[in-house]
Design a protein around this motif. Structure first.
Motif, short mmCIF file in Angstrom:
data_model
loop_
_atom_site.label_atom_id
_atom_site.label_comp_id
_atom_site.label_asym_id
_atom_site.label_seq_id
_atom_site.Cartn_x
_atom_site.Cartn_y
_atom_site.Cartn_z
N THR A 150 57.09 15.87 57.16
CA THR A 150 57.80 15.38 56.72
C THR A 150 58.91 14.46 57.35
OG1 THR A 150 58.65 17.13 57.01
CG2 THR A 150 57.10 17.14 55.18
N ALA A 151 59.95 13.98 56.35
CA ALA A 151 60.52 12.58 57.35
C ALA A 151 61.60 14.37 57.36
CB ALA A 151 61.33 12.13 55.31
N ALA A 152 61.75 14.96 57.16
CA ALA A 152 62.60 16.18 58.14
C ALA A 152 62.49 16.23 59.28
CB ALA A 152 62.77 16.80 57.27
N GLN A 153 61.16 16.31 59.28
CA GLN A 153 60.40 17.26 60.56
C GLN A 153 60.37 16.02 61.52
OE1 GLN A 153 56.42 17.99 58.87
NE2 GLN A 153 57.04 19.97 60.13
N MET A 154 60.60 14.86 62.17
CA MET A 154 59.84 13.37 61.92
C MET A 154 61.94 13.03 63.18
SD MET A 154 56.94 13.20 63.49
CE MET A 154 57.46 12.01 63.80
N PHE A 205 58.72 15.66 77.04
CA PHE A 205 57.74 14.80 76.52
C PHE A 205 58.15 13.52 76.82
CE2 PHE A 205 60.82 15.22 72.89
CZ PHE A 205 60.64 14.41 71.91
N LEU A 206 58.99 13.43 77.08
CA LEU A 206 59.18 11.26 76.85
C LEU A 206 59.22 11.20 78.18
CD1 LEU A 206 59.56 9.38 75.03
CD2 LEU A 206 62.44 9.55 75.32
N PRO A 207 57.89 9.51 78.49
CA PRO A 207 57.62 9.29 79.44
C PRO A 207 59.01 8.79 80.43
CG PRO A 207 55.68 8.50 77.77
CD PRO A 207 56.85 9.30 77.55
N TRP A 208 58.87 8.48 81.85
CA TRP A 208 60.02 8.06 82.24
C TRP A 208 61.14 8.80 82.26
CZ3 TRP A 208 57.36 4.66 79.82
CH2 TRP A 208 55.76 3.82 79.60
N THR A 209 61.64 9.80 81.58
CA THR A 209 62.55 10.60 81.52
C THR A 209 63.33 11.56 81.96
OG1 THR A 209 62.48 9.94 79.00
CG2 THR A 209 64.52 11.23 79.30
N GLU A 213 55.05 9.37 48.56
CA GLU A 213 54.41 10.43 47.86
C GLU A 213 53.27 10.86 47.96
OE1 GLU A 213 54.84 8.19 43.84
OE2 GLU A 213 56.73 6.88 44.81
N ASP A 214 52.50 10.09 48.64
CA ASP A 214 50.61 11.02 49.01
C ASP A 214 51.21 12.04 49.88
OD1 ASP A 214 51.42 8.89 51.07
OD2 ASP A 214 49.58 8.20 50.44
N GLY A 215 52.18 12.65 50.51
CA GLY A 215 52.25 13.27 51.76
C GLY A 215 52.69 12.75 52.81
N GLY A 216 53.32 13.23 54.25
CA GLY A 216 53.37 12.17 55.68
C GLY A 216 54.42 11.20 55.14
N CYS A 217 55.49 10.95 55.80
CA CYS A 217 56.08 10.24 56.23
C CYS A 217 55.82 8.38 56.93
CB CYS A 217 57.32 10.58 56.37
SG CYS A 217 57.22 10.83 58.11
N ASP A 218 56.65 7.44 56.33
CA ASP A 218 56.38 6.67 57.75
C ASP A 218 57.93 6.42 58.57
OD1 ASP A 218 54.84 4.99 56.06
OD2 ASP A 218 56.56 4.43 54.40
N VAL A 219 57.57 6.28 59.48
CA VAL A 219 58.33 6.26 60.52
C VAL A 219 58.41 5.18 61.95
CG1 VAL A 219 58.75 7.63 62.83
CG2 VAL A 219 57.73 9.00 61.14
N SER A 220 59.88 4.51 61.26
CA SER A 220 59.84 2.67 61.63
C SER A 220 61.07 3.13 62.85
CB SER A 220 60.54 1.96 60.23
OG SER A 220 60.15 2.14 59.50
N ARG A 275 53.57 7.09 71.16
CA ARG A 275 52.34 7.79 71.31
C ARG A 275 53.12 9.66 71.62
NH1 ARG A 275 49.43 3.95 73.67
NH2 ARG A 275 49.99 5.13 75.74
N ALA A 276 53.85 9.59 72.21
CA ALA A 276 55.22 10.41 73.24
C ALA A 276 55.55 11.15 71.61
CB ALA A 276 55.49 10.07 74.37
N PHE A 277 56.21 10.52 70.86
CA PHE A 277 56.68 11.21 70.15
C PHE A 277 55.88 11.66 69.14
CE2 PHE A 277 60.81 8.84 70.96
CZ PHE A 277 61.54 10.07 71.29
N GLU A 278 54.89 11.29 69.35
CA GLU A 278 53.51 11.50 67.92
C GLU A 278 52.99 12.94 68.75
OE1 GLU A 278 51.90 7.39 66.20
OE2 GLU A 278 51.23 8.04 68.04
N ASP A 279 52.72 12.47 69.54
CA ASP A 279 52.17 14.21 70.87
C ASP A 279 53.32 15.50 70.43
OD1 ASP A 279 50.09 12.26 71.24
OD2 ASP A 279 50.70 12.65 73.71
N ARG A 280 54.51 14.75 70.19
CA ARG A 280 55.52 15.83 70.07
C ARG A 280 55.49 16.39 68.68
NH1 ARG A 280 58.59 19.78 72.93
NH2 ARG A 280 60.58 20.20 72.15
N ALA A 281 55.08 15.64 68.06
CA ALA A 281 55.34 15.99 66.45
C ALA A 281 53.20 16.64 66.62
CB ALA A 281 55.14 15.16 65.64
#
Length: 151
Positions: free
Chosen positions: A13-17, A30-34, A102-109, A138-144
């Motif tokens: 969901t958008a709220a989760q991201m 989880f974030l590289p170089w941080t 509408e079909d589930g999931g979310c757009d992350v820009s 990818r690190a944010f995707e992996d964390r999700a």
């Protein structure tokens, strides 16, 4: 001055991201170089936004730099805006936007624009910039996936 912009479809969901990206204190997990993160302050602005001032320590090869930023959280519109306060950059800003589909999931820009003051750092990041930004996303995707499952 490197910029990067992309939109990804995520099975969350958008709220989760939004919550994942807003949790700046967890970036070193989880974030590289941080290497470190510290929240200097956090305040409700009264207009629906919460403003955090945060320090991140970025470590890449022999370089280790701290920078401060102001992170404005807009939970009602699922937006996060970051602006540079102090550190090794000439300028830096980034924006995140999250929208349920509408079909589930979310757009992350995601959008980022920055330039280092140090010419050596600027040249170094210029060589690896695109790959570095893809690794960050990818690190944010992996964390999700780690937090919310496979979606």
């Amino acid at each position: 001055m490197p910029t990067h912009s992309e939109t990804r479809v995520m099975p969350y969901t958008a709220a989760q991201m939004y919550d994942l990206v807003a949790d700046v204190a967890r970036y070193p997990d989880f974030l590289p170089w941080t290497a470190a993160a510290r929240i200097r302050s956090r305040a409700d602005r009264g207009d629906g936004a919460t403003v955090m001032e945060a320090d991140l320590v970025i470590s890449f090869k022999v370089f280790r730099e701290r920078f401060g930023s102001r992170v404005t959280l807009w939970p009602a519109t699922m937006r996060i805006d970051t602006e540079y306060l102090d550190g090794p950059f000439q300028h830096m800003r980034s924006n995140w936007a999250f929208r349920d589909r509408e079909d589930g999931g979310c757009d992350v820009s995601f959008f980022v624009d920055f330039a280092f003051r140090n010419a050596i750092l600027q040249k170094l990041i210029g060589v690896v910039f695109d790959e570095a930004m893809h690794r960050v996303v990818r690190a944010f995707e992996d964390r999700a996936r780690a937090l919310y499952g496979t979606g």
